[in-house]
Design an enzyme around this catalytic site. Structure first.
Site, PDB file in Angstrom:
ATOM      1  N   GLY A 185      28.374  45.664  11.640  1.00 40.66           N
ATOM      2  CA  GLY A 185      28.344  44.754  12.777  1.00 40.66           C
ATOM      3  C   GLY A 185      29.655  44.786  13.532  1.00 40.66           C
TER       4      GLY A 185
ATOM      5  N   CYS B  64      35.669  43.059   6.715  1.00 40.74           N
ATOM      6  CA  CYS B  64      35.610  42.982   8.171  1.00 40.74           C
ATOM      7  C   CYS B  64      36.387  44.149   8.769  1.00 40.74           C
ATOM      8  CB  CYS B  64      36.218  41.648   8.614  1.00 40.74           C
ATOM      9  SG  CYS B  64      36.252  41.407  10.395  1.00 40.74           S
ATOM     10  N   LEU B  65      35.859  44.698   9.840  1.00 41.49           N
ATOM     11  CA  LEU B  65      36.542  45.795  10.523  1.00 41.49           C
ATOM     12  C   LEU B  65      37.878  45.338  11.109  1.00 41.49           C
ATOM     13  CD1 LEU B  65      33.503  47.471  12.329  1.00 41.49           C
ATOM     14  CD2 LEU B  65      34.638  48.198  10.217  1.00 41.49           C
TER      15      LEU B  65
ATOM     16  N   HIS C 291      28.606  36.088  10.240  1.00 45.72           N
ATOM     17  CA  HIS C 291      29.892  36.778  10.365  1.00 45.72           C
ATOM     18  C   HIS C 291      30.197  37.081  11.841  1.00 45.72           C
ATOM     19  CE1 HIS C 291      33.041  39.580   8.693  1.00 45.72           C
ATOM     20  NE2 HIS C 291      32.892  40.087   9.910  1.00 45.72           N
ATOM     21  N   GLU C 292      29.221  37.654  12.545  1.00 43.50           N
ATOM     22  CA  GLU C 292      29.442  38.018  13.955  1.00 43.50           C
ATOM     23  C   GLU C 292      29.514  36.788  14.849  1.00 43.50           C
ATOM     24  OE1 GLU C 292      30.531  40.909  14.376  1.00 43.50           O
ATOM     25  OE2 GLU C 292      29.809  41.698  12.469  1.00 43.50           O
TER      26      GLU C 292
ATOM     27  N   GLN D  95      36.051  41.607  18.972  1.00 41.06           N
ATOM     28  CA  GLN D  95      36.789  42.539  18.109  1.00 41.06           C
ATOM     29  C   GLN D  95      37.320  43.746  18.874  1.00 41.06           C
ATOM     30  OE1 GLN D  95      33.537  42.472  14.940  1.00 41.06           O
ATOM     31  NE2 GLN D  95      35.391  42.936  13.754  1.00 41.06           N
TER      32      GLN D  95
ATOM     33  N   HIS E 128      32.952  35.487  14.760  1.00 39.99           N
ATOM     34  CA  HIS E 128      33.848  36.228  15.654  1.00 39.99           C
ATOM     35  C   HIS E 128      33.758  35.701  17.078  1.00 39.99           C
ATOM     36  CE1 HIS E 128      35.683  39.265  13.194  1.00 39.99           C
ATOM     37  NE2 HIS E 128      34.526  39.714  12.740  1.00 39.99           N
TER      38      HIS E 128
END
Length: 169
Positions: free
Chosen positions: A45, A92-93, A134-135, A50, A138
Site C-alpha cells: 500500500g 511501513c515504506l 494503515h493507509e 508518503q 497516513h
C-alpha cells in the site's frame, strides 16, 4: 515515474491530506506514479502523503502486483464501519527496517471514489482491513509508529534519530 517516499519525521508525512476535488490528468499521473512506486518498493500500500502529495488518495495491492484485479485505488476514503481487533506485526515504506505489533480492526468497510470518480464501497477483512487502516492513518498524518506506546515506540524513535544524525535516514 517512481517517486521518492518520505520517511518518518519528514515534513508532509505528518500532515492531514485534503480531499481531491479535481479529476484531471495530473491526478491520473499521480495515481500511476503511486502504483509504480508501491510495486518498486515493494509494498502492499501507499498513500499520496508518503510521496509528498497532500491529497486523500491511496493505492493497495495485497498481491504486490502478482495478481491482476487486486489493485485498489481509493480517493477521498471514509470508513463506513470497523469491527473486531487484530494484533499483527506491520511495517511501513516510510519507516524501512522497522516493524511492530499494532492494534487494527479485523473488518473494515471503506467508501470512496475510484480513479474515475465513481463511488465504490469495499469490505476488507484481516490483512486488507489492516491495510485500509494503515493507509487511512497516513492520510490523517499518522505513521504506525505514532500508534505505539512505551518502550517500543521510544526505541524506534531513538534509532531513527540516530540514523538521521549519521546521515543514514
Amino acid at each position: 515515474m517512481i517517486r521518492p517516499i518520505l520517511r518518518y519525521g519528514e515534513r508532509g508525512l505528518h500532515e492531514t491530506a485534503a480531499d481531491v476535488t479535481v479529476f484531471d490528468d495530473s491526478l491520473q499521473q499521480l495515481i500511476d506514479d503511486m502504483i509504480e512506486t508501491m510495486y518498486a518498493a515493494p509494498g502492499v500500500g501507499l498513500a499520496a502523503t508518503q510521496v509528498g502529495v497532500p491529497l486523500r488518495v491511496f493505492v493497495i495491492d495485497l498481491s504486490v502486483g502478482r495478481s491482476t484485479g487486486d489493485l485498489i485505488v481509493m480517493i477521498n476514503p471514509a470508513f463506513v464501519s470497523r469491527d473486531g481487533t487484530q494484533l499483527e506485526e506491520e511495517g511501513c515504506l516510510s519507516a524501512p527496517g522497522f516493524n511492530a505489533t499494532v492494534v487494527r480492526p479485523r473488518l473494515a468497510v471503506v467508501k470512496g471514489l475510484d480513479r474515475h470518480g465513481q463511488e465504490q464501497v469495499i469490505e476488507g477483512q484481516d490483512l486488507l482491513a489492516r491495510a485500509f487502516q494503515h493507509e487511512m492513518d497516513h492520510l490523517d498524518g499518522l505513521v504506525f509508529i505514532d500508534r505505539l506506546r512505551g518502550i517500543k515506540r521510544e526505541m524506534i524513535v531513538r534509532k531513527i534519530q540516530k540514523l538521521k544524525k549519521t546521515g543514514k535516514w
